[in-house]
Enzyme design. Sequence first.
Site, PDB file in Angstrom:
ATOM      1  N   GLU A  37      27.472  16.787   5.796  1.00  8.47           N
ATOM      2  CA  GLU A  37      28.099  16.332   4.551  1.00  8.47           C
ATOM      3  C   GLU A  37      27.040  15.932   3.528  1.00  8.47           C
ATOM      4  OE1 GLU A  37      31.899  13.739   4.953  1.00  8.47           O
ATOM      5  OE2 GLU A  37      30.978  13.875   6.956  1.00  8.47           O
ATOM      6  N   LYS A 118       2.923  -7.831  12.062  1.00 10.60           N
ATOM      7  CA  LYS A 118       1.877  -7.356  11.149  1.00 10.60           C
ATOM      8  C   LYS A 118       1.741  -5.858  11.377  1.00 10.60           C
ATOM      9  CE  LYS A 118      -2.745  -8.467   9.493  1.00 10.60           C
ATOM     10  NZ  LYS A 118      -3.341  -7.143   9.449  1.00 10.60           N
TER      11      LYS A 118
HETATM   12  S1  IVH Z   1       1.396 -10.326   3.721  1.00 14.91           S
HETATM   13  C1  IVH Z   1      -0.797 -12.276   0.467  1.00 14.91           C
HETATM   14  N1  IVH Z   1       2.847  -9.348   5.666  1.00 14.91           N
HETATM   15  O1  IVH Z   1      -2.097  -6.950   6.538  1.00 14.91           O
HETATM   16  C2  IVH Z   1      -0.356 -11.775   1.765  1.00 14.91           C
HETATM   17  N2  IVH Z   1       0.749  -8.349   5.231  1.00 14.91           N
HETATM   18  O2  IVH Z   1      -4.684  -8.401   6.568  1.00 14.91           O
HETATM   19  C3  IVH Z   1      -0.590 -10.333   1.885  1.00 14.91           C
HETATM   20  N3  IVH Z   1       0.224  -6.426   6.644  1.00 14.91           N
HETATM   21  O3  IVH Z   1      -3.284  -5.885   3.460  1.00 14.91           O
HETATM   22  C4  IVH Z   1      -0.105  -9.672   3.046  1.00 14.91           C
HETATM   23  N4  IVH Z   1       2.095  -6.437   7.801  1.00 14.91           N
HETATM   24  O4  IVH Z   1      -1.483  -4.487   4.532  1.00 14.91           O
HETATM   25  C5  IVH Z   1       1.698  -9.265   4.987  1.00 14.91           C
HETATM   26  N5  IVH Z   1       4.256  -8.542   7.334  1.00 14.91           N
HETATM   27  C6  IVH Z   1       3.108  -8.456   6.648  1.00 14.91           C
HETATM   28  C7  IVH Z   1       2.148  -7.464   6.926  1.00 14.91           C
HETATM   29  C8  IVH Z   1       0.971  -7.454   6.196  1.00 14.91           C
HETATM   30  C9  IVH Z   1       0.923  -5.829   7.609  1.00 14.91           C
HETATM   31  C10 IVH Z   1      -1.125  -6.006   6.202  1.00 14.91           C
HETATM   32  C11 IVH Z   1      -1.250  -5.826   4.734  1.00 14.91           C
HETATM   33  C12 IVH Z   1      -2.461  -6.603   4.302  1.00 14.91           C
HETATM   34  C13 IVH Z   1      -3.125  -6.886   5.594  1.00 14.91           C
HETATM   35  C14 IVH Z   1      -3.843  -8.209   5.508  1.00 14.91           C
END
Ligand code: IVH
Length: 679
Positions: A37, A118
């Site tokens: 669909e 993360k």
């Molecule tokens: S918050 C100001 N949340 O981790 C806060 N980052 O080491 C910025 N990342 O460059 C990041 N999962 O690419 C945040 N749930 C998450 C994340 C996350 C992966 C990565 C992101 C950042 C890196 C920092």
Amino acid sequence: MKETEDIEIELASLREQINFHNYRYYILDDPEISDAEYDRLFRRLLAIEERHPELVVLESPSQRVGAPVEGGFKPFKHSTPMLSLENGFSDKEVKDFEDRIKRLLKSSEPMSYTVEPKMDGLAVELVYEGSILRVGATRGDGYTGEDITSNIKTIRSIPLRLFPPQDGRDLPERLAVRGEVYMEKKAFQRLNKEREKRGEPAFANPRNAAAGSVRQLDPEITAQRPLLFFSYGIGEAVGWDFNSHIELLTTLNAWGLRVNTRYIKKCENSDEAIAHCHYLESIEHDLPYEIDGAVIKVNTINLQKALGEKSRSPRWALAYKFKPTQSTTKIVEIDVQVGRTGALTPVALLEPVEVGGVTVSRATLHNQEEIERKDIREGDTVIVQRAGDVIPEVVKVVTSKRSGREKPFVMPDRCPVCGSELISRDTEVILRCSNPECPAQVNRGIKHFVSKEAMDIDGLGDKLVDQLIDKGLIKDASDIYHLRIENLLPLEKMAEKLATNILDAVNRSKSTTLPKFIYSLGIRHVGEHVARVLAKQFRNFENLRRASSEELVSIGEIGPEIADSIVSYLSNEENLSLINRLFAAGITIEEMPLEEVPLKEHPFSGKSLVLTGTLSTQTRPEAKKLILEKGGKIATSLSSKTDFLVVGASPGSKLAKAADLGVRILSEEEFLSMLREET
Ligand code: IVH
């Protein structure tokens, strides 16, 4: 007239329906209609748009795959910097994080947090103006990234158009969504299998695969890659305020953005937050995608604002890194590898074993001293560990499994590749091959030269370089620029299209920048950061070539050891002749305003560090090398000028002295976490 109006109404309705079903399928994972669909709706849309090209709009679901980007990606300035995260490695570090926050806020109230996986992918920013996706950009150096809009648009879990808020308000005038583009483990394996079939080099891990995919110049290619997106925050939302991080994520989700709702948890205090980190760690390997920790964030936005940020990370968030994973296996043999700078590294060849979802068959043994300290022998049963990106290593021998037939290992007394004499410089424990023309050094040097951070020759992977050298087609980096299609075609797993692409990439690499060129030469101790420092200081290659040791040392971040290495490299006839051949082959260094060379200080740059005690994850020379590459200096004794004392196991009297002098003391974990901060 009437007819056009009807058509416009039908088009609008089709687009709305398709957007809605996309959302059900990609964001909620809960489709309402069958694929057939959905296809019918899509085909109807395409048919009308084909008859009425004047009615096609940018955000139409039909517009996901656009034309290739001409002349590379354009820079894109983020409206607020894309920061990184501070790392914590233990529950205690979470408690310390909370104590610090409470001290800063002068509060003793319980704090609520959100804890999220993360994602181990690639950070991107999506800019929506009103409801329409205008830009997708990489993080870059945090301030300026690359505009990869046409590739971002091919990712089906990224909406081209947002849903209006339920309460009748308008969407933010401008919304910068932050999140991670990633690839699931299964999709990654499938992609690699296909690549191998086509003779293309495999990606090392899902993150590299995701990063490589979004940086394709041709969106057709990106469109074929199984990429997904999760949003985890914003840079700005003009005209909107959120009370809490959870509310922010819920709102993004309601507007049509994909959020990892299944595993994000609001926690009422730090104990709950720690418990959720443990839970995520316990299911890490069962998740369909790779995560490398959990992110703990202060939930209340006003408190986040009050806490603010340091130069590269917010004070209100902490990345809780998971423990390295370990497995037991057997050392089949110990092999000796010769690196780019001639350094000999013993490597354990293992019976393949899975360590945290990745098959490991080699582990570094660092050097003879390490092997003796850990008493590692061929045939031993050992525990190997892998932490994130770090090369797997042998933690210890399971001595109870010894049969008596294990063979102690001794380093060879000549280069295992070319038979030349070995030398050991300064006080290093590392042995090096003395022959700069050693095939192993040349091979590694060429691989370094073509790598992404250096001349960035896409498609010239390790296996291909090996073949080119074996067949005598290249003897040094400059020969790459004389390769012709008829040289490539007879190689294994080669096809005309691939060969043409490689030659195009070779050609493109001729126009480079000064930092990349300096880095690509592979001068000992000149990592990316030092290369940028040199480029900024000397502005062109000729100035650098003529620089004296004193001149180099007068630059804050260059110590005598780096300076000597540079001068010695640039006074060697062979090296100069290689550089001349590179320029003769057509390499040109693009004039770029050097103010634009991204150069942010690493916490170690220009700082003086002293090491004491035994580090568990690396040897002294390795630590030293990493510090030098970040622009730091190593001193052997403490003084009031020392900035950091790095403390390993069983530290000496330096620890007490540092405390007296007020020198900042770093545990090994803190040291590693600071080393990893990007510059
Ligand atoms: S918050 C100001 N949340 O981790 C806060 N980052 O080491 C910025 N990342 O460059 C990041 N999962 O690419 C945040 N749930 C998450 C994340 C996350 C992966 C990565 C992101 C950042 C890196 C920092």
